[in-house]
Scaffold this motif. Structure first.
Motif, short mmCIF file in Angstrom:
data_model
loop_
_atom_site.label_atom_id
_atom_site.label_comp_id
_atom_site.label_asym_id
_atom_site.label_seq_id
_atom_site.Cartn_x
_atom_site.Cartn_y
_atom_site.Cartn_z
N GLU A 160 0.81 -1.22 0.00
CA GLU A 160 0.00 0.00 0.00
C GLU A 160 0.85 1.27 0.00
O GLU A 160 0.31 2.38 0.12
CB GLU A 160 -0.94 0.01 1.21
N ASP A 205 -10.40 -9.48 3.46
CA ASP A 205 -10.65 -10.12 2.16
C ASP A 205 -9.86 -9.45 1.03
O ASP A 205 -9.56 -10.08 0.03
CB ASP A 205 -12.14 -10.08 1.82
N ASN A 206 -9.54 -8.17 1.22
CA ASN A 206 -8.78 -7.46 0.20
C ASN A 206 -7.35 -7.98 0.07
O ASN A 206 -6.67 -7.71 -0.93
CB ASN A 206 -8.71 -5.95 0.52
N TYR A 207 -6.91 -8.71 1.10
CA TYR A 207 -5.52 -9.15 1.14
C TYR A 207 -5.40 -10.67 1.19
O TYR A 207 -4.34 -11.20 1.53
CB TYR A 207 -4.81 -8.52 2.36
N LYS A 208 -6.48 -11.36 0.84
CA LYS A 208 -6.49 -12.82 0.95
C LYS A 208 -5.34 -13.47 0.17
O LYS A 208 -4.64 -14.34 0.69
CB LYS A 208 -7.84 -13.38 0.45
N MET A 213 -5.85 -1.37 8.06
CA MET A 213 -6.34 -1.75 6.74
C MET A 213 -6.57 -3.25 6.65
O MET A 213 -7.57 -3.72 6.09
CB MET A 213 -5.34 -1.30 5.67
N ASN A 217 -7.10 -5.39 9.24
CA ASN A 217 -8.20 -5.81 10.11
C ASN A 217 -9.57 -5.37 9.58
O ASN A 217 -10.57 -6.08 9.74
CB ASN A 217 -8.01 -5.24 11.52
N ASP A 218 -9.62 -4.19 8.96
CA ASP A 218 -10.89 -3.67 8.44
C ASP A 218 -11.36 -4.43 7.20
O ASP A 218 -12.56 -4.64 7.02
CB ASP A 218 -10.76 -2.19 8.10
N SER A 219 -10.41 -4.83 6.35
CA SER A 219 -10.78 -5.48 5.08
C SER A 219 -9.85 -6.66 4.77
O SER A 219 -9.10 -6.63 3.79
CB SER A 219 -10.73 -4.46 3.94
#
Length: 319
Positions: free
Chosen positions: A50, A253-256, A247, A249-251
């Motif tokens: 990021e 799935d974005n980093y799967k 980032m 913890n909040d999402s």
């Protein structure tokens, strides 16, 4: 002509001086961090992906190592400024003369984070925790793995003198050996390998995320020299790190895909893999530090019991 030569020399000297200052400044804005490709390191990869380090004005290079031993040697040699590790490795570095401090908990602020399992083969005759007495358990001697097994036994009332600890440092060999169920009875395995063993028929004897006390803590350590001489670099690093944790913890799935790759999650368990919650703005507490230091002193791994301040620098945590 003579005047021009003198002026040329002056300008050249000034140019060299400015270049030297620029080189020093560039060096001061950079940081090399040793990482292992495990779940504990994921926030560092998120920060890199990021471009958060750039956002906070530092040039951070993640240096990957194939083993904790190679990583420690790099820290001792001064080739890296920081690393993701555990407090046992940290104390051994201190013993060897490398002054380092924990500035963040990577995983394990709470017992549910950074899970470890003690498993046994599917055809094993071990069913109750007390069956571990008179059983053999595969560990990695003198490491966090042995500390965890000793700590579990102490909490669960298992007589450690009756437990046969077998040194198998290689995780893959430890997994294969326990799954075969021939040479050892049990093995301690980290996430996701522990869950993968259970998915493939192993039986869980101890899940440390279900224990009363918290033992499996990993940390980010930084050289004391960097903290003392260039504190602002560490301040910028923790700001980027904490934002990456938010980032993640909040999402999650974005980093799967990144998580699966870094944490070495087997292909056939990716659908059921649960991404853990990562701690933010956190360092280990005094009880966790004291537990590790006391165990290491009793095992003869260190000569002196380090104080909390000699292990942790909590000044980078916001109140």
């Amino acid at each position: 002509m003579k005047r021009m030569n003198i002026l040329s020399c002056v300008f050249a000297a000034m140019s060299l001086l400015l270049c030297g200052c620029g080189a020093k400044e560039a060096k001061g804005e950079s940081m090399k961090i040793g990482v292992l490709r495990t779940a504990d390191s994921i926030p560092l990869y998120v920060a890199e992906n990021e471009r958060l380090f750039e956002k906070y004005g530092i040039d951070v290079e993640l240096v990957e190592f194939g083993s904790a031993s190679d990583q420690s040697k790099a820290m001792e040699a001064g080739a890296i400024d920081a690393m993701m590790t555990d407090m046992i490795v940290q104390c051994l570095l201190e013993k060897g003369g490398a002054e380092v401090r924990t500035i963040r908990t990577a995983l394990g602020a709470h017992a549910a984070e950074g899970k470890f399992l003690v498993v046994t083969a599917s055809d094993s005759e071990l069913y109750e925790v007390t069956d571990l007495e008179e059983a053999s358990v595969a560990i990695s001697e003198g490491t966090m793995m042995e500390y965890l097994v000793d700590s579990y036994c102490a909490e669960l009332g298992i007589n450690l003198d009756k437990v046969e600890k077998v040194n198998i440092p290689s995780l893959s060999l430890r997994y294969e050996t326990v799954m075969e169920g021939a040479d050892i009875d049990c093995a301690i395995l980290p996430d996701p390998l522990g869950d993968y063993a259970v998915m493939n028929g192993a039986r869980c004897m101890i899940d440390d995320s279900q224990l009363e006390n918290n033992y499996s803590v990993t940390v980010i350590i930084v050289t004391k020299e960097l903290i003392d001489e260039q504190r602002e670099i560490t301040e910028k690093f923790v700001s980027a790190y904490d934002e990456a944790v938010d980032m993640l913890n909040d999402s999650p799935d974005n980093y799967k895909e990144l998580i699966f790759d870094v944490a070495n999650v087997p292909e056939d368990m990716r659908d059921i893999y649960v991404v853990t919650e990562y701690p933010k703005n956190s360092v280990p507490g005094s009880e966790e530090v004291e537990g590790v230091v006391e165990w290491m002193k009793n095992k003869g791994l260190i000569d002196n019991e380090y104080t909390y301040e000699e292990v942790v620098d909590a000044s980078f945590c916001e109140e």
